[in-house]
Design an enzyme around this catalytic site. Structure first.
Site, PDB file in Angstrom:
ATOM      1  N   ARG A 111       0.760  -1.205   0.099  1.00 33.43           N
ATOM      2  CA  ARG A 111       0.093   0.138   0.056  1.00 33.43           C
ATOM      3  C   ARG A 111       0.926   1.065  -0.049  1.00 33.43           C
ATOM      4  O   ARG A 111       0.445   2.297  -0.260  1.00 33.43           O
ATOM      5  CB  ARG A 111      -0.986  -0.070   1.347  1.00 33.43           C
ATOM      6  CG  ARG A 111      -2.053   0.930   0.977  1.00 33.43           C
ATOM      7  CD  ARG A 111      -2.953   0.912   2.383  1.00 33.43           C
ATOM      8  NE  ARG A 111      -2.161   1.352   3.357  1.00 33.43           N
ATOM      9  CZ  ARG A 111      -2.145   0.582   4.775  1.00 33.43           C
ATOM     10  NH1 ARG A 111      -3.059  -0.487   4.665  1.00 33.43           N
ATOM     11  NH2 ARG A 111      -1.424   1.186   5.488  1.00 33.43           N
ATOM     12  N   TYR A 153     -13.632  20.877 -11.876  1.00 36.61           N
ATOM     13  CA  TYR A 153     -14.281  19.458 -12.275  1.00 36.61           C
ATOM     14  C   TYR A 153     -15.183  19.083 -11.303  1.00 36.61           C
ATOM     15  O   TYR A 153     -15.250  19.127  -9.763  1.00 36.61           O
ATOM     16  CB  TYR A 153     -13.304  18.518 -12.256  1.00 36.61           C
ATOM     17  CG  TYR A 153     -13.433  17.108 -12.407  1.00 36.61           C
ATOM     18  CD1 TYR A 153     -14.152  16.620 -13.385  1.00 36.61           C
ATOM     19  CD2 TYR A 153     -13.182  16.078 -11.299  1.00 36.61           C
ATOM     20  CE1 TYR A 153     -14.840  15.199 -13.474  1.00 36.61           C
ATOM     21  CE2 TYR A 153     -13.652  14.980 -11.332  1.00 36.61           C
ATOM     22  CZ  TYR A 153     -14.282  14.545 -12.334  1.00 36.61           C
ATOM     23  OH  TYR A 153     -14.650  13.258 -12.575  1.00 36.61           O
ATOM     24  N   LYS A 182      -6.294  10.070 -17.840  1.00 35.77           N
ATOM     25  CA  LYS A 182      -6.796  10.870 -19.330  1.00 35.77           C
ATOM     26  C   LYS A 182      -5.414  10.797 -20.188  1.00 35.77           C
ATOM     27  O   LYS A 182      -5.164   9.505 -20.609  1.00 35.77           O
ATOM     28  CB  LYS A 182      -6.793  12.332 -19.079  1.00 35.77           C
ATOM     29  CG  LYS A 182      -7.918  12.727 -17.866  1.00 35.77           C
ATOM     30  CD  LYS A 182      -9.145  11.804 -17.978  1.00 35.77           C
ATOM     31  CE  LYS A 182     -10.210  12.451 -16.910  1.00 35.77           C
ATOM     32  NZ  LYS A 182     -11.092  11.379 -16.540  1.00 35.77           N
TER      33      LYS A 182
HETATM   34  C1  LIG Z   1     -10.302  18.004 -15.154  1.00 35.50           C
HETATM   35  C2  LIG Z   1     -10.426  16.534 -14.321  1.00 35.50           C
HETATM   36  N1  LIG Z   1      -9.986  16.460 -13.232  1.00 35.50           N
HETATM   37  C3  LIG Z   1      -9.828  15.292 -12.536  1.00 35.50           C
HETATM   38  C4  LIG Z   1     -10.717  14.269 -12.948  1.00 35.50           C
HETATM   39  C5  LIG Z   1     -10.682  13.001 -12.212  1.00 35.50           C
HETATM   40  O1  LIG Z   1      -9.955  12.122 -12.530  1.00 35.50           O
HETATM   41  P1  LIG Z   1     -10.560  10.571 -12.235  1.00 35.50           P
HETATM   42  O2  LIG Z   1     -11.555  10.282 -13.252  1.00 35.50           O
HETATM   43  O3  LIG Z   1      -8.960   9.925 -12.614  1.00 35.50           O
HETATM   44  O4  LIG Z   1     -10.608  10.538 -10.847  1.00 35.50           O
HETATM   45  C6  LIG Z   1     -11.341  14.503 -14.075  1.00 35.50           C
HETATM   46  C7  LIG Z   1     -12.151  13.169 -14.755  1.00 35.50           C
HETATM   47  O5  LIG Z   1     -13.035  13.575 -15.672  1.00 35.50           O
HETATM   48  C8  LIG Z   1     -11.214  15.694 -14.866  1.00 35.50           C
HETATM   49  O6  LIG Z   1     -12.117  15.863 -16.129  1.00 35.50           O
END
Ligand SMILES: Cc1ncc(COP(=O)(O)O)c(C=O)c1O
Length: 386
Positions: A54, A107, A204
């Site tokens: 972990r 987000y 992403k």
């Molecule tokens: C701008 C942005 N930040 C953070 C995240 C969160 O990422 P995760 O889905 O890997 O938790 C996303 C997910 O779509 C996002 O678009």
């Protein structure tokens, strides 16, 4: 070394693995120590020796080393999701009674965490206009601990003047946390622009293949201990498999991003010619209000943007979506495939207003041939007007 070379070499150590080019996947919970002295010495507070799955394995450590170098940071911490990275970074620095400033175009899940968890823990959460720039100074209070930026913002892609915000923040001893997922380490040098803690969803463009969920926090040495302690206390480690896949994603990230960017510019240029489209929200376009900031601060653009349509009957909009052959309708972005989703802004903004009457669509332009992608959307518009 240039980014392309770093991407091809970072986190790779064939000499330690019988000449095997790619780092093997370490699947681990228990990690054994050969002697009493080695056991006692391992947990020495500098976190360089794997002691328990972990807390990290050679898989996580290799990926962290690669991501830190790519971001010109001293350290990286990889987490089980992008949201986990955001949560660890915030919880490392805030406590009950603190005030935090969060950009209104954050987000959505970050916003939910702030509204449902941070507030419950006694943190005062305030949303601010992404166009605030240096005026942000007016919003700092004596108990402001962090300011969270995301540039461009989610869904509507406003650029923020991060250097101006960072200057005002640092004058008040406020830490700047940035969600830099959109521009990535390749197109935005976060620390050179005043960011203290940089966060990306590795789900992403870093992984790039829509097959894993992961996050990364990068920082300079002064903030590492605090961040790493919170990370260790929260148990948000990614798996060895996912680290392997993210490292593999890095190898092609520069060429993928360049191709995404090229396709996105062509798609935006085509959308501009469509009578159904009223506005495109993509800072890489010269007419975008955020273009000057984007040009100053970023060296490229990723392929996620949005566009507004003229008001249209919902059944006609459904007809547009339902026959699409190449564009998938689903969450996330940054993978090789194209995606298109309708966006609901009404519920997610409090410091800004949205005055477009028609629907807003978020597009992720993938690596398919641009002619095929345009044909797919053109057929959708034909269905919509039939
Ligand atoms: C701008 C942005 N930040 C953070 C995240 C969160 O990422 P995760 O889905 O890997 O938790 C996303 C997910 O779509 C996002 O678009």
């Amino acid at each position: 070394m240039k980014n392309e070379t770093l991407l091809a070499t970072l986190g790779s150590s064939p000499d330690d693995h019988h000449g095997v080019v790619n780092l093997p996947i370490y699947r681990a919970s228990t990690i054994l120590f050969p002697t009493y002295d080695a056991f006692m010495a391992a947990d020495n507070g500098n976190w360089t020796t794997p002691i328990y799955g972990r807390y990290g394995t050679p898989s996580t450590m290799a990926l962290e080393e690669a991501l830190a170098q790519l971001d010109k940071a001293d350290h990286a911490i990889v987490t089980s999701s992008g949201l986990a990275a955001i949560i660890v970074a915030m919880l490392a620095f805030v406590r009950a009674g603190d005030h935090v400033l969060i950009v209104d175009t954050i987000y959505g899940s970050t916003r939910r965490f702030c509204d449902m968890e941070l507030k419950r823990l006694g943190v005062e959460v305030e949303y601010y206009d992404p166009l605030a720039g240096a005026d942000i100074a007016k919003l700092f209070k004596n108990n402001t601990r962090i300011i969270f930026v995301e540039s461009p913002g989610s869904l509507t892609f406003e650029m923020q003047d991060i250097p101006a915000i960072a200057k005002a923040a640092h004058a008040k001893n406020v830490l700047v946390l940035s969600d830099s997922t959109w521009a990535t380490s390749l197109y935005f040098d976060a620390f050179a622009h005043g960011v203290d803690i940089n966060i990306q969803s590795a789900t992403k463009y870093i992984s790039g293949h829509s097959d894993l969920v992961m996050g990364v926090i990068t920082c300079k040495a002064e903030h590492y201990k605090r961040l790493h302690q919170t990370y260790r206390n929260m148990g948000m480690t990614p798996s060895g498999e996912n680290c392997f896949l993210a490292l593999r994603g890095l190898r092609t990230m520069a060429v993928r991003l360049a191709a995404h960017y090229d396709n996105a510019l062509k798609m935006a240029a085509w959308l501009k010619t469509r009578a159904e489209v009223t506005e495109i929200f993509y800072p890489a376009l010269a007419e975008s209000p955020g273009h000057a900031l984007w040009k100053r601060d970023c060296t490229g653009a990723s392929s996620l943007f949005s566009f507004a349509l003229k008001p249209v009957d919902e059944r006609k909009l459904a007809a547009f979506f339902d026959g699409l052959e190449l564009f998938g309708m689903g969450y996330s972005w940054g993978g090789y495939e194209s995606l298109l989703v309708p966006v609901q802004l009404e519920k997610s903004r409090t410091a800004t207003t949205w005055d477009h009457a028609g629907p807003l669509l978020r597009i992720h332009v993938g690596l398919e041939h641009i002619d095929d992608l345009i044909s797919d959307l053109a057929a959708g518009f034909a269905r919509m007007s039939a």
